[in-house]
Every structure is written in structure tokens, then in C-alpha cells.
Design a protein around this motif. Sequence first.
Motif, PDB file in Angstrom:
ATOM      1  N   GLY A 167      -2.826 -13.251  -8.569  1.00 28.19           N
ATOM      2  CA  GLY A 167      -2.381 -14.620  -8.340  1.00 28.19           C
ATOM      3  C   GLY A 167      -2.807 -15.184  -6.988  1.00 28.19           C
ATOM      4  O   GLY A 167      -2.069 -15.950  -6.374  1.00 28.19           O
ATOM      5  N   GLY A 168      -3.999 -14.761  -6.536  1.00 30.10           N
ATOM      6  CA  GLY A 168      -4.495 -15.288  -5.262  1.00 30.10           C
ATOM      7  C   GLY A 168      -4.057 -14.484  -4.043  1.00 30.10           C
ATOM      8  O   GLY A 168      -4.373 -14.840  -2.910  1.00 30.10           O
ATOM      9  N   VAL A 169      -3.336 -13.406  -4.280  1.00 29.10           N
ATOM     10  CA  VAL A 169      -2.889 -12.537  -3.182  1.00 29.10           C
ATOM     11  C   VAL A 169      -3.645 -11.215  -3.285  1.00 29.10           C
ATOM     12  O   VAL A 169      -3.875 -10.700  -4.383  1.00 29.10           O
ATOM     13  CB  VAL A 169      -1.360 -12.312  -3.260  1.00 29.10           C
ATOM     14  N   ARG A 170      -4.042 -10.693  -2.115  1.00 36.96           N
ATOM     15  CA  ARG A 170      -4.803  -9.449  -2.096  1.00 36.96           C
ATOM     16  C   ARG A 170      -3.825  -8.266  -2.132  1.00 36.96           C
ATOM     17  O   ARG A 170      -3.012  -8.094  -1.220  1.00 36.96           O
ATOM     18  CB  ARG A 170      -5.626  -9.433  -0.811  1.00 36.96           C
ATOM     19  N   VAL A 171      -3.933  -7.466  -3.187  1.00 42.97           N
ATOM     20  CA  VAL A 171      -3.016  -6.329  -3.376  1.00 42.97           C
ATOM     21  C   VAL A 171      -3.830  -5.052  -3.464  1.00 42.97           C
ATOM     22  O   VAL A 171      -4.863  -5.009  -4.130  1.00 42.97           O
ATOM     23  CB  VAL A 171      -2.195  -6.511  -4.682  1.00 42.97           C
ATOM     24  N   SER A 172      -3.400  -3.999  -2.773  1.00 47.51           N
ATOM     25  CA  SER A 172      -4.035  -2.697  -2.962  1.00 47.51           C
ATOM     26  C   SER A 172      -2.967  -1.612  -2.965  1.00 47.51           C
ATOM     27  O   SER A 172      -1.887  -1.784  -2.403  1.00 47.51           O
ATOM     28  CB  SER A 172      -5.094  -2.426  -1.888  1.00 47.51           C
ATOM     29  N   LEU A 173      -3.289  -0.515  -3.646  1.00 52.07           N
ATOM     30  CA  LEU A 173      -2.357   0.598  -3.790  1.00 52.07           C
ATOM     31  C   LEU A 173      -2.892   1.804  -3.012  1.00 52.07           C
ATOM     32  O   LEU A 173      -4.087   2.076  -3.041  1.00 52.07           O
ATOM     33  CB  LEU A 173      -2.188   0.950  -5.274  1.00 52.07           C
ATOM     34  N   HIS A 174      -1.986   2.471  -2.326  1.00 52.15           N
ATOM     35  CA  HIS A 174      -2.369   3.577  -1.441  1.00 52.15           C
ATOM     36  C   HIS A 174      -1.469   4.772  -1.716  1.00 52.15           C
ATOM     37  O   HIS A 174      -0.282   4.593  -1.994  1.00 52.15           O
ATOM     38  CB  HIS A 174      -2.262   3.125   0.013  1.00 52.15           C
ATOM     39  N   PRO A 175      -2.024   6.001  -1.606  1.00 49.80           N
ATOM     40  CA  PRO A 175      -1.244   7.182  -1.993  1.00 49.80           C
ATOM     41  C   PRO A 175       0.073   7.313  -1.221  1.00 49.80           C
ATOM     42  O   PRO A 175       0.127   7.071  -0.007  1.00 49.80           O
ATOM     43  CB  PRO A 175      -2.164   8.355  -1.633  1.00 49.80           C
ATOM     44  N   ALA A 176       1.129   7.706  -1.954  1.00 50.72           N
ATOM     45  CA  ALA A 176       2.451   7.882  -1.350  1.00 50.72           C
ATOM     46  C   ALA A 176       2.879   9.350  -1.300  1.00 50.72           C
ATOM     47  O   ALA A 176       3.900   9.677  -0.702  1.00 50.72           O
ATOM     48  CB  ALA A 176       3.486   7.065  -2.121  1.00 50.72           C
ATOM     49  N   GLY A 177       2.102  10.244  -1.975  1.00 46.10           N
ATOM     50  CA  GLY A 177       2.386  11.682  -1.884  1.00 46.10           C
ATOM     51  C   GLY A 177       3.707  12.115  -2.498  1.00 46.10           C
ATOM     52  O   GLY A 177       4.183  13.219  -2.232  1.00 46.10           O
TER      53      GLY A 177
END
Length: 341
Positions: free
Chosen positions: A78-88
Amino acid sequence: MTLLRLTDRGLYCEAGDFFVDPWAAVDRAIVTHAHGDHVAWGCGAYLASAPGVPVLRERLDPAARIRGAAYGVPVDVGGVRVSLHPAGHILGSAQVRVEHQGEVWVVSGDYKTEPDPTCTPWEPVRCDTFVTECTFGLPVYRWPAQSTVVDDIHAWWRANQVAGKASLLFGYALGKAQRLIAALDPEVGPILTHGAVERMTRVYRETGVRLPPTTHAALSDRSMWPRAIVVAPPSADGSAWARRFGAQSTAFASGWMAIRGTRRRRAIDRGFTMSDHVDWPGLLAAIDATGARRVWATHGYTATLVRWLQEHGIEARAIETRYEGERDDTAGDEGGVEEPT
Ligand SMILES: [Zn+2]
Ligand SMILES: [Zn+2]
């Protein structure tokens, strides 16, 4: 107006019109991981980390729309930059980084900084605001070295074999059980699994996580039982299912076992302190590594953490979740994933 805000359905990003770990059905949900207290059924669309998709699919309606994003690769929501990063924390667990108009937020989900061969290690992600869990956010929680805990488990297992008892080891069916299995030495004896553990263990193997051989307990022969370790969810403790193994010793692997009183309250023989969450020093180190100027604390002992952060010059507040206060060792924040059989 902040980039994320708390609503009656969970953390909401108005700029991108999505929720992170909502606790009710919404159109667009970004899910940190597949534990019951982080996933709502019936959402229009889900975004999860690519390695988390098979686990999430096992938990949701087969028709659910689930999209996977590789760790660290930004996607536009929706126009927002989202990224996922490891949480372990468990297989596929992710922190959600949200960036919009130069402002960066990170929602940790559940996380730990200790090594765990069954999932990608936690990574610090720089941000302005860090929304952190603090399940074990009290200075009394400090995890012992894992190698010591694993040695203790094997010593208990061997002693039970000498006594002719089955070893029933309880841990959450998703995540903890697989971490335990990965640490067990199959040379000691057979490793058996409860049905709920078996199902998730299969998903782990299918995604390439290497685990020692296990046997579904339902398919095991009773002659194996006095030498076997049986990995099962805590809800199986005291059940007819558990009694079938005859003479037995029971143990629970959990962060809650760090506190003697908790151990005594449960009618189990042994407690092994092994958690998939950060302990107090880990929590403070993780927050520091994000460089965040502002911290929102959720899931656990928020008041203690908020006070500590404020005393150290960080803007901090607690945010309530629907699951706040579910700190009982039998329910836990992951109680929702247990299966009765
Ligand atoms: Zn969790
Ligand atoms: Zn949780």
C-alpha cells in the motif's frame, strides 16, 4: 499520528492500510510467526517470511491467501516499504520493518538471540521505534548455557532408562519441540513424538531443517518405551495419552522453569530452562542494537522494562495486547498452538 498505532484489532499502519499480528480478521495482515497469539484466522491476505509460509499454512485454512517475502527483501504494501528480518524464535519467525517518509519502525514479534539450529538467527535491525516483546522482561530471567541444559536432559533420560521409565519431555509443539529434537542424541535411545509435534516436525523437515530420526509415538512398540524419550506438548501432561507409556518421568522445557516456584506448581519431575524468547540481558542488548530512540513494550513484564528504559533516557511505553496477562506456564504466550491429543 504515528506510523503504527494500536487499535482494537492490533497494531495498524494507516499509511499502508495493514496490520501487524492482528488478533481479529482484517483485510491485510503481516504475520511475524505462526504461534496462536500472533495469527488471526480469516484475514483477506497474509504476508509472512518465505520460510514461515509452510508453517503458517499448516495453521490456517488451506484456502488462505499467504504471500511469502524473502528475509531482507523489501516489498511494497500500500505504498509503504515493508521488509521481514529473522527473529530467531521459531522456523520462519520474522521482525517486521516498516519504512515510510524517512521513518523506520520495527516490530519484533517473539525473538531470541541464542543460537538455534532450527531457524535463521536473529538480526538487529536499526530503527527509530522498536516494538519489542518482553515475555521474560524481568532481571531474574537469565538463561543458563544451552550445552548445560542439553547435558542435563541427556543425564535425566539415561537415569530414566536405568530405572526402566519412559522419559516424557514437554515443550510447545511448534518451535520448542523441534529445537529439543535437534539437540537430542539418537544414540541414547528412540525419540518418539506426540501427534501435534509430529505434524510440525514434518513441516520443518520438508523445509530442509535437519533433525535426528523420530518415530510417531502412535506407531511405536511398547517395548521401546522404557528406553525412549517422548516429545509432547505440555497439554499432554497427565492425559490418558501420556499414561499409556506406563512407568515414566516427566519434564518441561521452558523459560518459566527458571523460577523454582513455577516448577513446584506443576506436577512434573524435572524442569529444564530453555526458552525461545530473550532473557533480560538479551532483551536489553537487543534493544540497544536497534539504536531505537523510542520503545514500545508488549507481551509480558512491560512495566519493569519501561521503567528501566526511561531511567536510561529512552522514550518507552507499554502497549496492551489481547493476550496481556497470559503468563501462566501452562497457557504461556504460545498456549494457543497446543493440541489436546
Ligand atoms: Zn511465539
Ligand atoms: Zn508470542
